[in-house]
Scaffold this active site. Structure first.
Site, PDB file in Angstrom:
ATOM      1  CB  THR A  45      -0.902   0.014   1.249  1.00 63.43           C
ATOM      2  OG1 THR A  45      -1.540   1.293   1.375  1.00 63.43           O
ATOM      3  CG2 THR A  45      -0.109  -0.236   2.522  1.00 63.43           C
TER       4      THR A  45
ATOM      5  CE1 TYR B  89      -3.447  -2.130   5.341  1.00 58.76           C
ATOM      6  CE2 TYR B  89      -3.293   0.177   4.705  1.00 58.76           C
ATOM      7  CZ  TYR B  89      -3.408  -1.155   4.359  1.00 58.76           C
ATOM      8  OH  TYR B  89      -3.468  -1.515   3.043  1.00 58.76           O
TER       9      TYR B  89
END
Length: 330
Positions: A120, A144
Protein backbone atom coordinates in the site's frame (compact mmCIF):
# COMPACT_ATOMS: atom_id res chain seq x y z
CA UNK A 1 -5.79 -33.70 -19.98
CA UNK A 2 -4.25 -30.21 -19.96
CA UNK A 3 -2.47 -29.41 -16.72
CA UNK A 4 -2.47 -25.74 -15.76
CA UNK A 5 0.08 -24.19 -13.44
CA UNK A 6 -1.55 -23.31 -10.14
CA UNK A 7 -1.11 -20.07 -8.24
CA UNK A 8 -2.03 -19.91 -4.55
CA UNK A 9 -4.04 -16.71 -4.04
CA UNK A 10 -4.12 -16.05 -0.32
CA UNK A 11 -7.10 -13.83 0.47
CA UNK A 12 -8.47 -14.58 -2.99
CA UNK A 13 -12.11 -14.36 -1.91
CA UNK A 14 -11.75 -10.65 -1.18
CA UNK A 15 -12.11 -7.58 -3.37
CA UNK A 16 -8.79 -7.28 -5.18
CA UNK A 17 -7.94 -10.96 -4.72
CA UNK A 18 -11.04 -12.17 -6.56
CA UNK A 19 -10.44 -9.82 -9.49
CA UNK A 20 -6.86 -11.11 -9.63
CA UNK A 21 -8.17 -14.68 -9.78
CA UNK A 22 -10.24 -13.63 -12.80
CA UNK A 23 -7.13 -12.20 -14.44
CA UNK A 24 -4.96 -15.21 -13.64
CA UNK A 25 -7.56 -17.58 -15.10
CA UNK A 26 -7.55 -15.51 -18.27
CA UNK A 27 -3.77 -16.01 -18.45
CA UNK A 28 -4.11 -19.80 -18.29
CA UNK A 29 -3.38 -20.31 -14.58
CA UNK A 30 -5.61 -22.09 -12.09
CA UNK A 31 -6.02 -19.79 -9.07
CA UNK A 32 -6.33 -21.74 -5.82
CA UNK A 33 -8.00 -19.50 -3.25
CA UNK A 34 -6.91 -19.78 0.38
CA UNK A 35 -9.16 -17.65 2.59
CA UNK A 36 -10.74 -17.77 6.04
CA UNK A 37 -13.77 -15.88 4.67
CA UNK A 38 -13.68 -13.35 7.52
CA UNK A 39 -13.74 -10.54 4.96
CA UNK A 40 -13.93 -12.51 1.72
CA UNK A 41 -16.99 -14.03 0.07
CA UNK A 42 -17.50 -17.62 -0.99
CA UNK A 43 -19.55 -16.28 -3.91
CA UNK A 44 -16.44 -14.58 -5.30
CA UNK A 45 -14.54 -17.85 -5.78
CA UNK A 46 -15.43 -18.61 -9.38
CA UNK A 47 -12.23 -19.47 -11.25
CA UNK A 48 -10.63 -22.19 -9.14
CA UNK A 49 -11.00 -24.21 -5.94
CA UNK A 50 -11.51 -22.72 -2.48
CA UNK A 51 -9.42 -23.94 0.44
CA UNK A 52 -10.62 -22.46 3.72
CA UNK A 53 -7.95 -21.66 6.27
CA UNK A 54 -6.15 -18.94 8.17
CA UNK A 55 -2.67 -17.63 7.27
CA UNK A 56 -1.65 -18.12 10.89
CA UNK A 57 -2.24 -21.90 10.58
CA UNK A 58 1.03 -23.34 9.33
CA UNK A 59 -0.17 -26.95 9.28
CA UNK A 60 -3.18 -26.06 7.14
CA UNK A 61 -0.99 -24.07 4.77
CA UNK A 62 1.41 -27.01 4.46
CA UNK A 63 -1.45 -29.35 3.59
CA UNK A 64 -2.95 -27.03 0.96
CA UNK A 65 0.40 -26.26 -0.65
CA UNK A 66 1.30 -29.97 -0.73
CA UNK A 67 -2.03 -30.83 -2.37
CA UNK A 68 -1.92 -28.18 -5.11
CA UNK A 69 1.83 -27.57 -5.64
CA UNK A 70 1.49 -23.93 -6.76
CA UNK A 71 4.24 -22.33 -8.82
CA UNK A 72 3.80 -18.97 -7.05
CA UNK A 73 1.92 -17.28 -4.21
CA UNK A 74 -0.02 -14.01 -4.40
CA UNK A 75 -0.71 -12.68 -0.90
CA UNK A 76 -3.70 -10.40 -0.20
CA UNK A 77 -4.86 -11.63 3.22
CA UNK A 78 -4.70 -8.66 5.57
CA UNK A 79 -6.72 -6.41 7.81
CA UNK A 80 -6.93 -3.09 5.95
CA UNK A 81 -9.00 -0.51 7.83
CA UNK A 82 -6.78 2.30 9.03
CA UNK A 83 -9.15 3.40 11.80
CA UNK A 84 -9.40 -0.12 13.18
CA UNK A 85 -5.62 -0.40 13.16
CA UNK A 86 -5.43 2.56 15.53
CA UNK A 87 -7.91 1.04 17.99
CA UNK A 88 -6.79 -2.61 17.62
CA UNK A 89 -3.09 -2.50 16.65
CA UNK A 90 -2.27 -5.95 18.03
CA UNK A 91 -4.80 -7.55 15.68
CA UNK A 92 -3.07 -5.93 12.73
CA UNK A 93 0.41 -7.01 13.75
CA UNK A 94 -0.78 -10.54 14.57
CA UNK A 95 -2.62 -11.02 11.27
CA UNK A 96 -0.67 -8.88 8.83
CA UNK A 97 2.85 -9.46 10.14
CA UNK A 98 2.83 -12.73 12.11
CA UNK A 99 0.40 -14.29 9.63
CA UNK A 100 2.64 -13.38 6.72
CA UNK A 101 5.66 -14.85 8.50
CA UNK A 102 3.74 -18.13 8.89
CA UNK A 103 2.85 -18.04 5.19
CA UNK A 104 6.44 -17.32 4.17
CA UNK A 105 7.71 -20.17 6.34
CA UNK A 106 5.26 -22.55 4.65
CA UNK A 107 6.40 -21.31 1.24
CA UNK A 108 10.03 -21.89 2.17
CA UNK A 109 9.29 -25.42 3.41
CA UNK A 110 7.65 -26.17 0.05
CA UNK A 111 10.43 -24.60 -1.98
CA UNK A 112 8.21 -21.85 -3.42
CA UNK A 113 10.40 -18.85 -4.20
CA UNK A 114 8.03 -16.60 -6.18
CA UNK A 115 5.87 -14.30 -4.06
CA UNK A 116 3.67 -11.32 -5.01
CA UNK A 117 2.74 -9.08 -2.07
CA UNK A 118 -0.23 -6.75 -1.80
CA UNK A 119 1.15 -3.60 -0.17
CA UNK A 120 0.00 0.00 0.00
CA UNK A 121 0.99 3.62 -0.48
CA UNK A 122 0.29 3.94 3.26
CA UNK A 123 3.87 2.74 3.77
CA UNK A 124 5.02 6.17 2.55
CA UNK A 125 3.17 8.14 5.23
CA UNK A 126 2.70 11.87 4.68
CA UNK A 127 3.81 12.77 1.13
CA UNK A 128 6.90 14.93 0.90
CA UNK A 129 6.30 15.38 -2.81
CA UNK A 130 3.79 14.26 -5.45
CA UNK A 131 3.56 12.25 -7.56
CA UNK A 132 5.23 9.69 -5.29
CA UNK A 133 7.89 7.41 -6.73
CA UNK A 134 9.16 4.19 -5.16
CA UNK A 135 12.18 6.13 -3.90
CA UNK A 136 9.95 8.26 -1.66
CA UNK A 137 10.90 7.71 2.02
CA UNK A 138 8.74 5.15 3.82
CA UNK A 139 7.48 6.56 7.12
CA UNK A 140 4.01 5.09 7.81
CA UNK A 141 1.85 6.97 10.32
CA UNK A 142 -0.54 4.24 11.50
CA UNK A 143 -0.35 0.55 12.48
CA UNK A 144 -1.90 -0.56 9.17
CA UNK A 145 0.83 1.13 7.13
CA UNK A 146 3.51 -0.02 9.56
CA UNK A 147 2.32 -3.64 9.37
CA UNK A 148 2.70 -3.57 5.58
CA UNK A 149 6.06 -1.82 5.82
CA UNK A 150 7.36 -4.45 8.26
CA UNK A 151 6.39 -7.22 5.85
CA UNK A 152 8.17 -5.38 3.05
CA UNK A 153 11.32 -5.30 5.21
CA UNK A 154 11.05 -9.06 5.80
CA UNK A 155 10.64 -9.66 2.07
CA UNK A 156 13.71 -7.55 1.33
CA UNK A 157 15.74 -9.60 3.80
CA UNK A 158 14.53 -12.91 2.36
CA UNK A 159 15.30 -11.66 -1.12
CA UNK A 160 18.81 -10.56 -0.14
CA UNK A 161 19.68 -13.48 2.13
CA UNK A 162 17.63 -16.41 0.83
CA UNK A 163 16.25 -17.50 -2.54
CA UNK A 164 12.89 -15.68 -2.40
CA UNK A 165 12.02 -13.42 -5.33
CA UNK A 166 9.15 -11.06 -4.72
CA UNK A 167 7.15 -8.30 -6.36
CA UNK A 168 5.82 -5.77 -3.84
CA UNK A 169 2.84 -3.86 -5.25
CA UNK A 170 1.93 -0.61 -3.48
CA UNK A 171 -1.67 0.33 -4.27
CA UNK A 172 -3.16 3.75 -4.26
CA UNK A 173 -7.03 3.91 -4.20
CA UNK A 174 -8.48 0.64 -5.50
CA UNK A 175 -11.88 1.28 -7.08
CA UNK A 176 -14.46 -0.07 -9.51
CA UNK A 177 -15.63 -3.59 -10.31
CA UNK A 178 -15.62 -6.32 -12.94
CA UNK A 179 -17.42 -4.73 -15.92
CA UNK A 180 -19.49 -7.89 -16.36
CA UNK A 181 -20.81 -7.55 -12.80
CA UNK A 182 -19.66 -10.96 -11.58
CA UNK A 183 -17.68 -9.57 -8.63
CA UNK A 184 -17.14 -6.13 -7.10
CA UNK A 185 -16.41 -4.18 -3.94
CA UNK A 186 -18.21 -5.67 -0.93
CA UNK A 187 -16.99 -4.70 2.52
CA UNK A 188 -18.86 -4.92 5.81
CA UNK A 189 -18.85 -2.25 7.07
CA UNK A 190 -18.03 -0.17 4.03
CA UNK A 191 -15.54 2.65 4.59
CA UNK A 192 -14.28 3.48 1.09
CA UNK A 193 -15.31 6.75 -0.53
CA UNK A 194 -16.73 5.65 -3.89
CA UNK A 195 -19.06 2.91 -2.56
CA UNK A 196 -20.16 5.19 0.29
CA UNK A 197 -21.07 7.92 -2.19
CA UNK A 198 -22.86 5.41 -4.44
CA UNK A 199 -24.84 4.19 -1.42
CA UNK A 200 -25.87 7.80 -0.84
CA UNK A 201 -27.02 8.09 -4.47
CA UNK A 202 -28.96 4.84 -4.05
CA UNK A 203 -30.65 6.20 -0.91
CA UNK A 204 -29.06 3.58 1.31
CA UNK A 205 -27.37 6.18 3.51
CA UNK A 206 -28.04 9.78 4.42
CA UNK A 207 -25.68 11.66 2.14
CA UNK A 208 -21.90 11.85 1.99
CA UNK A 209 -19.47 13.77 4.20
CA UNK A 210 -16.45 15.60 2.78
CA UNK A 211 -13.75 15.84 5.44
CA UNK A 212 -11.87 19.05 4.78
CA UNK A 213 -12.63 21.65 2.12
CA UNK A 214 -9.70 23.98 2.77
CA UNK A 215 -6.74 21.99 1.45
CA UNK A 216 -4.29 23.57 -0.97
CA UNK A 217 -5.84 21.78 -3.97
CA UNK A 218 -7.78 23.02 -6.98
CA UNK A 219 -11.15 22.90 -5.17
CA UNK A 220 -10.07 22.59 -1.54
CA UNK A 221 -10.85 18.86 -1.19
CA UNK A 222 -8.31 16.03 -0.95
CA UNK A 223 -6.76 14.60 -4.12
CA UNK A 224 -6.64 10.83 -4.53
CA UNK A 225 -5.39 8.47 -7.22
CA UNK A 226 -8.32 6.14 -8.02
CA UNK A 227 -7.13 3.02 -9.84
CA UNK A 228 -9.52 0.48 -11.40
CA UNK A 229 -9.45 -2.90 -9.69
CA UNK A 230 -9.22 -4.63 -13.08
CA UNK A 231 -6.02 -2.68 -13.77
CA UNK A 232 -4.69 -3.73 -10.36
CA UNK A 233 -5.55 -7.35 -11.16
CA UNK A 234 -3.71 -7.06 -14.47
CA UNK A 235 -0.59 -5.88 -12.65
CA UNK A 236 -0.71 -8.94 -10.37
CA UNK A 237 -1.03 -11.29 -13.33
CA UNK A 238 1.92 -9.59 -14.99
CA UNK A 239 3.90 -9.82 -11.74
CA UNK A 240 3.39 -13.59 -11.56
CA UNK A 241 4.53 -14.01 -15.15
CA UNK A 242 7.49 -11.68 -14.52
CA UNK A 243 8.71 -13.85 -11.62
CA UNK A 244 8.14 -17.09 -13.54
CA UNK A 245 10.28 -15.71 -16.37
CA UNK A 246 13.16 -15.04 -13.98
CA UNK A 247 12.45 -11.47 -12.88
CA UNK A 248 14.27 -10.10 -9.85
CA UNK A 249 12.69 -8.71 -6.68
CA UNK A 250 11.18 -5.26 -7.05
CA UNK A 251 8.71 -2.84 -5.43
CA UNK A 252 6.26 -1.00 -7.68
CA UNK A 253 3.57 1.66 -7.33
CA UNK A 254 0.16 0.95 -8.82
CA UNK A 255 -1.78 4.11 -9.59
CA UNK A 256 -2.90 6.15 -12.55
CA UNK A 257 -0.58 9.09 -11.96
CA UNK A 258 -3.63 11.35 -12.20
CA UNK A 259 -5.21 12.84 -9.12
CA UNK A 260 -8.95 13.33 -8.66
CA UNK A 261 -10.39 15.55 -5.95
CA UNK A 262 -13.14 14.27 -3.70
CA UNK A 263 -15.48 16.89 -5.16
CA UNK A 264 -14.68 15.71 -8.72
CA UNK A 265 -15.30 12.11 -7.73
CA UNK A 266 -18.72 13.02 -6.31
CA UNK A 267 -19.62 14.97 -9.44
CA UNK A 268 -18.72 11.94 -11.57
CA UNK A 269 -20.96 9.67 -9.50
CA UNK A 270 -23.86 12.10 -9.81
CA UNK A 271 -23.32 12.30 -13.58
CA UNK A 272 -23.24 8.50 -14.04
CA UNK A 273 -26.15 7.78 -11.70
CA UNK A 274 -28.32 10.75 -12.58
CA UNK A 275 -29.18 10.91 -8.89
CA UNK A 276 -28.17 13.97 -6.84
CA UNK A 277 -27.52 13.25 -3.17
CA UNK A 278 -26.85 15.37 -0.08
CA UNK A 279 -23.23 16.33 0.58
CA UNK A 280 -22.14 17.87 3.86
CA UNK A 281 -18.82 19.44 4.75
CA UNK A 282 -16.95 18.49 7.92
CA UNK A 283 -13.56 19.31 9.34
CA UNK A 284 -10.34 17.67 8.35
CA UNK A 285 -9.56 14.20 9.68
CA UNK A 286 -6.29 13.63 11.49
CA UNK A 287 -3.74 11.94 9.25
CA UNK A 288 -5.44 12.73 5.94
CA UNK A 289 -2.97 13.86 3.29
CA UNK A 290 -3.87 16.71 0.94
CA UNK A 291 -2.79 14.64 -2.08
CA UNK A 292 -1.80 11.04 -2.80
CA UNK A 293 -0.80 10.43 -6.41
CA UNK A 294 1.42 7.68 -7.82
CA UNK A 295 4.40 7.90 -10.10
CA UNK A 296 3.79 4.66 -12.03
CA UNK A 297 6.68 4.83 -14.51
CA UNK A 298 8.59 1.97 -12.88
CA UNK A 299 5.65 -0.43 -13.26
CA UNK A 300 5.69 0.34 -16.97
CA UNK A 301 9.42 -0.25 -17.21
CA UNK A 302 9.38 -3.54 -15.26
CA UNK A 303 6.01 -5.10 -16.09
CA UNK A 304 4.93 -3.22 -19.21
CA UNK A 305 1.90 -2.17 -17.16
CA UNK A 306 -0.17 0.94 -17.53
CA UNK A 307 -3.74 1.50 -16.34
CA UNK A 308 -6.27 1.31 -19.17
CA UNK A 309 -9.43 2.57 -17.43
CA UNK A 310 -10.25 6.14 -16.44
CA UNK A 311 -12.43 7.60 -13.68
CA UNK A 312 -15.60 7.30 -15.77
CA UNK A 313 -14.97 3.56 -16.26
CA UNK A 314 -14.34 3.18 -12.54
CA UNK A 315 -17.57 4.94 -11.57
CA UNK A 316 -19.69 3.20 -14.21
CA UNK A 317 -18.53 -0.29 -13.21
CA UNK A 318 -18.89 0.49 -9.50
CA UNK A 319 -22.36 1.96 -10.02
CA UNK A 320 -23.53 -1.09 -12.00
CA UNK A 321 -22.20 -3.44 -9.31
CA UNK A 322 -23.71 -1.63 -6.32
CA UNK A 323 -26.99 -0.87 -8.07
CA UNK A 324 -27.24 -4.52 -9.06
CA UNK A 325 -26.71 -5.60 -5.45
CA UNK A 326 -29.34 -3.09 -4.30
CA UNK A 327 -31.81 -4.56 -6.78
CA UNK A 328 -30.98 -8.14 -5.83
CA UNK A 329 -29.37 -8.88 -9.19
CA UNK A 330 -25.95 -9.66 -7.71
Amino acid sequence: MIWMDKVLVVGGAGYIGSHTCLNLAGRGFEPVVYDNLSNGHREFVKWGPLETGDIRDGDRLDAVISRHEPVAIVHFAALIEVGQSVTEPLQFYENNVAGTLTLLAAAERAGIDKFVFSSTCATYGIPRSTPMAETHPQAPINPYGRSKYLVEEVLRDLSDLKSLRTVILRYFNASGADPEGRIGEWHTPETHAIPLAIDAALGRREGFAIFGSDYDTRDGTCVRDYIHVMDLADAHGRAVEYLLSGGESVALNLGTGTGTTVAEMLAAIEAVSGRPFPVKHAGRRAGDSPALVADNQKAWEVLGWRPERDLDAIIESAWNWHAGRANGAV
